[in-house]
Design a protein around this motif. Sequence first.
Motif, PDB file in Angstrom:
ATOM      1  N   ALA A 171      -4.506  17.619  -9.285  1.00  9.77           N
ATOM      2  CA  ALA A 171      -3.851  16.309  -9.218  1.00  9.77           C
ATOM      3  C   ALA A 171      -4.883  15.223  -8.971  1.00  9.77           C
ATOM      4  O   ALA A 171      -5.792  15.388  -8.149  1.00  9.77           O
ATOM      5  CB  ALA A 171      -2.794  16.294  -8.113  1.00  9.77           C
ATOM      6  N   PHE A 172      -4.755  14.108  -9.688  1.00  8.49           N
ATOM      7  CA  PHE A 172      -5.527  12.900  -9.437  1.00  8.49           C
ATOM      8  C   PHE A 172      -4.620  11.923  -8.704  1.00  8.49           C
ATOM      9  O   PHE A 172      -3.487  11.687  -9.118  1.00  8.49           O
ATOM     10  CB  PHE A 172      -5.989  12.261 -10.752  1.00  8.49           C
ATOM     11  N   TRP A 173      -5.128  11.334  -7.618  1.00  4.70           N
ATOM     12  CA  TRP A 173      -4.356  10.410  -6.790  1.00  4.70           C
ATOM     13  C   TRP A 173      -4.960   9.013  -6.859  1.00  4.70           C
ATOM     14  O   TRP A 173      -6.181   8.850  -6.819  1.00  4.70           O
ATOM     15  CB  TRP A 173      -4.365  10.857  -5.332  1.00  4.70           C
ATOM     16  N   LEU A 174      -4.091   8.000  -6.914  1.00  4.01           N
ATOM     17  CA  LEU A 174      -4.496   6.601  -6.866  1.00  4.01           C
ATOM     18  C   LEU A 174      -3.594   5.845  -5.901  1.00  4.01           C
ATOM     19  O   LEU A 174      -2.443   6.250  -5.682  1.00  4.01           O
ATOM     20  CB  LEU A 174      -4.391   5.952  -8.251  1.00  4.01           C
ATOM     21  N   PRO A 175      -4.071   4.734  -5.309  1.00  2.00           N
ATOM     22  CA  PRO A 175      -3.175   3.909  -4.500  1.00  2.00           C
ATOM     23  C   PRO A 175      -2.099   3.284  -5.372  1.00  2.00           C
ATOM     24  O   PRO A 175      -2.384   2.751  -6.443  1.00  2.00           O
ATOM     25  CB  PRO A 175      -4.114   2.829  -3.933  1.00  2.00           C
ATOM     26  N   ASP A 176      -0.859   3.372  -4.921  1.00  2.00           N
ATOM     27  CA  ASP A 176       0.264   2.770  -5.641  1.00  2.00           C
ATOM     28  C   ASP A 176       0.296   1.273  -5.336  1.00  2.00           C
ATOM     29  O   ASP A 176       0.461   0.866  -4.187  1.00  2.00           O
ATOM     30  CB  ASP A 176       1.567   3.438  -5.189  1.00  2.00           C
ATOM     31  N   THR A 177       0.110   0.458  -6.370  1.00  2.00           N
ATOM     32  CA  THR A 177       0.037  -0.994  -6.170  1.00  2.00           C
ATOM     33  C   THR A 177       1.372  -1.699  -6.417  1.00  2.00           C
ATOM     34  O   THR A 177       1.438  -2.924  -6.406  1.00  2.00           O
ATOM     35  CB  THR A 177      -1.015  -1.605  -7.110  1.00  2.00           C
ATOM     36  N   ALA A 178       2.440  -0.924  -6.614  1.00  2.00           N
ATOM     37  CA  ALA A 178       3.750  -1.540  -6.828  1.00  2.00           C
ATOM     38  C   ALA A 178       4.176  -2.304  -5.570  1.00  2.00           C
ATOM     39  O   ALA A 178       3.864  -1.894  -4.447  1.00  2.00           O
ATOM     40  CB  ALA A 178       4.793  -0.473  -7.166  1.00  2.00           C
ATOM     41  N   PRO A 179       4.887  -3.444  -5.716  1.00  2.00           N
ATOM     42  CA  PRO A 179       5.300  -4.252  -4.550  1.00  2.00           C
ATOM     43  C   PRO A 179       6.073  -3.452  -3.510  1.00  2.00           C
ATOM     44  O   PRO A 179       5.882  -3.627  -2.308  1.00  2.00           O
ATOM     45  CB  PRO A 179       6.169  -5.352  -5.172  1.00  2.00           C
ATOM     46  N   GLU A 180       6.959  -2.538  -3.978  1.00  2.00           N
ATOM     47  CA  GLU A 180       7.753  -1.771  -3.019  1.00  2.00           C
ATOM     48  C   GLU A 180       6.862  -0.820  -2.223  1.00  2.00           C
ATOM     49  O   GLU A 180       7.124  -0.512  -1.063  1.00  2.00           O
ATOM     50  CB  GLU A 180       8.869  -0.987  -3.715  1.00  2.00           C
ATOM     51  N   SER A 181       5.758  -0.335  -2.841  1.00  2.00           N
ATOM     52  CA  SER A 181       4.824   0.526  -2.132  1.00  2.00           C
ATOM     53  C   SER A 181       4.101  -0.245  -1.033  1.00  2.00           C
ATOM     54  O   SER A 181       3.862   0.265   0.060  1.00  2.00           O
ATOM     55  CB  SER A 181       3.807   1.120  -3.108  1.00  2.00           C
ATOM     56  N   GLU A 182       3.727  -1.491  -1.326  1.00  2.24           N
ATOM     57  CA  GLU A 182       3.092  -2.354  -0.313  1.00  2.24           C
ATOM     58  C   GLU A 182       4.013  -2.522   0.895  1.00  2.24           C
ATOM     59  O   GLU A 182       3.584  -2.454   2.047  1.00  2.24           O
ATOM     60  CB  GLU A 182       2.797  -3.733  -0.925  1.00  2.24           C
ATOM     61  N   GLU A 183       5.294  -2.709   0.625  1.00  2.00           N
ATOM     62  CA  GLU A 183       6.260  -2.919   1.706  1.00  2.00           C
ATOM     63  C   GLU A 183       6.417  -1.665   2.553  1.00  2.00           C
ATOM     64  O   GLU A 183       6.459  -1.728   3.781  1.00  2.00           O
ATOM     65  CB  GLU A 183       7.612  -3.321   1.097  1.00  2.00           C
ATOM     66  N   VAL A 184       6.482  -0.500   1.893  1.00  2.00           N
ATOM     67  CA  VAL A 184       6.610   0.764   2.616  1.00  2.00           C
ATOM     68  C   VAL A 184       5.379   0.999   3.487  1.00  2.00           C
ATOM     69  O   VAL A 184       5.480   1.419   4.647  1.00  2.00           O
ATOM     70  CB  VAL A 184       6.808   1.933   1.626  1.00  2.00           C
ATOM     71  N   ALA A 185       4.183   0.726   2.946  1.00  2.00           N
ATOM     72  CA  ALA A 185       2.945   0.920   3.701  1.00  2.00           C
ATOM     73  C   ALA A 185       2.912   0.021   4.931  1.00  2.00           C
ATOM     74  O   ALA A 185       2.526   0.456   6.024  1.00  2.00           O
ATOM     75  CB  ALA A 185       1.736   0.651   2.813  1.00  2.00           C
ATOM     76  N   ARG A 186       3.315  -1.234   4.776  1.00  2.00           N
ATOM     77  CA  ARG A 186       3.334  -2.149   5.921  1.00  2.00           C
ATOM     78  C   ARG A 186       4.304  -1.662   6.994  1.00  2.00           C
ATOM     79  O   ARG A 186       4.027  -1.731   8.187  1.00  2.00           O
ATOM     80  CB  ARG A 186       3.716  -3.562   5.454  1.00  2.00           C
ATOM     81  N   ASP A 187       5.441  -1.140   6.556  1.00  2.00           N
ATOM     82  CA  ASP A 187       6.442  -0.647   7.494  1.00  2.00           C
ATOM     83  C   ASP A 187       5.903   0.559   8.265  1.00  2.00           C
ATOM     84  O   ASP A 187       6.075   0.659   9.486  1.00  2.00           O
ATOM     85  CB  ASP A 187       7.726  -0.281   6.734  1.00  2.00           C
ATOM     86  N   LEU A 188       5.206   1.471   7.563  1.00  2.00           N
ATOM     87  CA  LEU A 188       4.648   2.648   8.218  1.00  2.00           C
ATOM     88  C   LEU A 188       3.567   2.261   9.217  1.00  2.00           C
ATOM     89  O   LEU A 188       3.475   2.826  10.316  1.00  2.00           O
ATOM     90  CB  LEU A 188       4.075   3.608   7.166  1.00  2.00           C
ATOM     91  N   LEU A 189       2.743   1.283   8.845  1.00  2.00           N
ATOM     92  CA  LEU A 189       1.690   0.849   9.754  1.00  2.00           C
ATOM     93  C   LEU A 189       2.273   0.227  11.023  1.00  2.00           C
ATOM     94  O   LEU A 189       1.748   0.401  12.125  1.00  2.00           O
ATOM     95  CB  LEU A 189       0.776  -0.162   9.052  1.00  2.00           C
ATOM     96  N   LYS A 190       3.379  -0.528  10.889  1.00  2.00           N
ATOM     97  CA  LYS A 190       4.018  -1.116  12.038  1.00  2.00           C
ATOM     98  C   LYS A 190       4.545  -0.039  12.984  1.00  2.00           C
ATOM     99  O   LYS A 190       4.442  -0.123  14.199  1.00  2.00           O
ATOM    100  CB  LYS A 190       5.167  -2.022  11.602  1.00  2.00           C
ATOM    101  N   ARG A 191       5.126   1.015  12.400  1.00  2.00           N
ATOM    102  CA  ARG A 191       5.681   2.093  13.223  1.00  2.00           C
ATOM    103  C   ARG A 191       4.603   2.824  13.980  1.00  2.00           C
ATOM    104  O   ARG A 191       4.798   3.317  15.098  1.00  2.00           O
ATOM    105  CB  ARG A 191       6.422   3.096  12.322  1.00  2.00           C
TER     106      ARG A 191
END
Length: 400
Positions: free
Chosen positions: A376-396
């Motif tokens: 598997a090749f992995w890349l950062p997901d740059t979709a807007p909803e992914s940004e929102e999920v990442a911010r939410d996880l960092l806050k938690r």
Amino acid sequence: MVMAPSINANNGSSQPQLTLSNGTMLKLKPSRIFKTAVENPTVSPGRPSFGPRHITGICFDDRGDQLLTAAEDETFRLYNCKSGKHLKTLQSKKYGIDLPRFTHKSTAIIHASTKEDDGIRYHSLHDNKYLSYFKGHKGRVISLEVSPVDDGFMSGSLDKTVRLWDLRAPNCRGLLTLPAPPVIAYDASGLVFAVAVNHYSRILLYDQANYDKAPFLVITLEDLTLTLISYPPRPIYMTSLSFSSNGKYLLVGCSGDAHYILDAFGGHLIAKLEGHVGLERRSVAAALTIQPDKGCSGEEVSWTPDSKFIIGGSLDGKVLVWDVQDLQVPQGPMNLKTTPRQIYPFIAHDGHPGISRCVKFNPRHGMMATAGAELAFWLPDTAPESEEVARDLLKRKAPA
């Protein structure tokens, strides 16, 4: 597959640059999965099946443009990291292949053999032919590393020796005899190398220019927290070593349920990485043996290029990320009774099919590769909803 941005590249390229952060690591997801990266035999009715064959080793070239895999089907396969395409499949049916390592030319590799003999082979990917053979080991090579600065390389074998080589000469230029099969690693400068010796729980650090002298530092890896699990504690089985990019820290990969970070200058035990299932077994259903074993461990844990994070695989298929940006080195002499700081992953990614047996981050581009029964090749997901999920996880995960 979208081209991965380069990591802090300052080479005049118009390619976007990427600084690895907690948010970036949270957004990693598989962008391409190669389901036919290993060829599996047809199982006849009534015959036992030992499960799917695995990719046993992966490596990137110096520029991060190509990835090479070696697998139990005795093939090595070349992939383009930018386009995400499989370029070619080559076979090594006579000698087998393990521990693939690019030289400093992206068209040539060295690899260990799994049958016929215990030689190391120097192979041209361009011409698909062997350029040279390096013979001398009397047991299978279990650790193989190329010098980061020149044409030197070294190998560790079940014959309990470390041999130092040069691509330009067939005979080894240095030999270390040890009490047990060794695991090896160069530091980023190529001036120092480390040798781990199992059964004695020792890691020996040598000056490359004076390898025939005694090691300048001997580290004993002892974890008192293991006595809380069983007594006597189950021995630690070391399967990989790797220095951080700044040379300050040494990552010790193990087949059990913990990896360790050591102070490469003073030998202190700094941290214990937990939260994964060790690769001592080939499946979660298999029982542990009385004595610890290598299993399929060896390439499942590694640093990111900036050494801010450690990425690792797990027997349950998870791909984990540990944040190691605030490591604290103990002061004073080594104290074997010190309890290591326990670090747990701040994210456990799903998405990898089967065991994540090989996990490495591209040295130049913002992509990660994982392998087991598939690649598997992995890349950062740059979709807007992914940004929102990442911010939410960092806050938690942020401290209150």
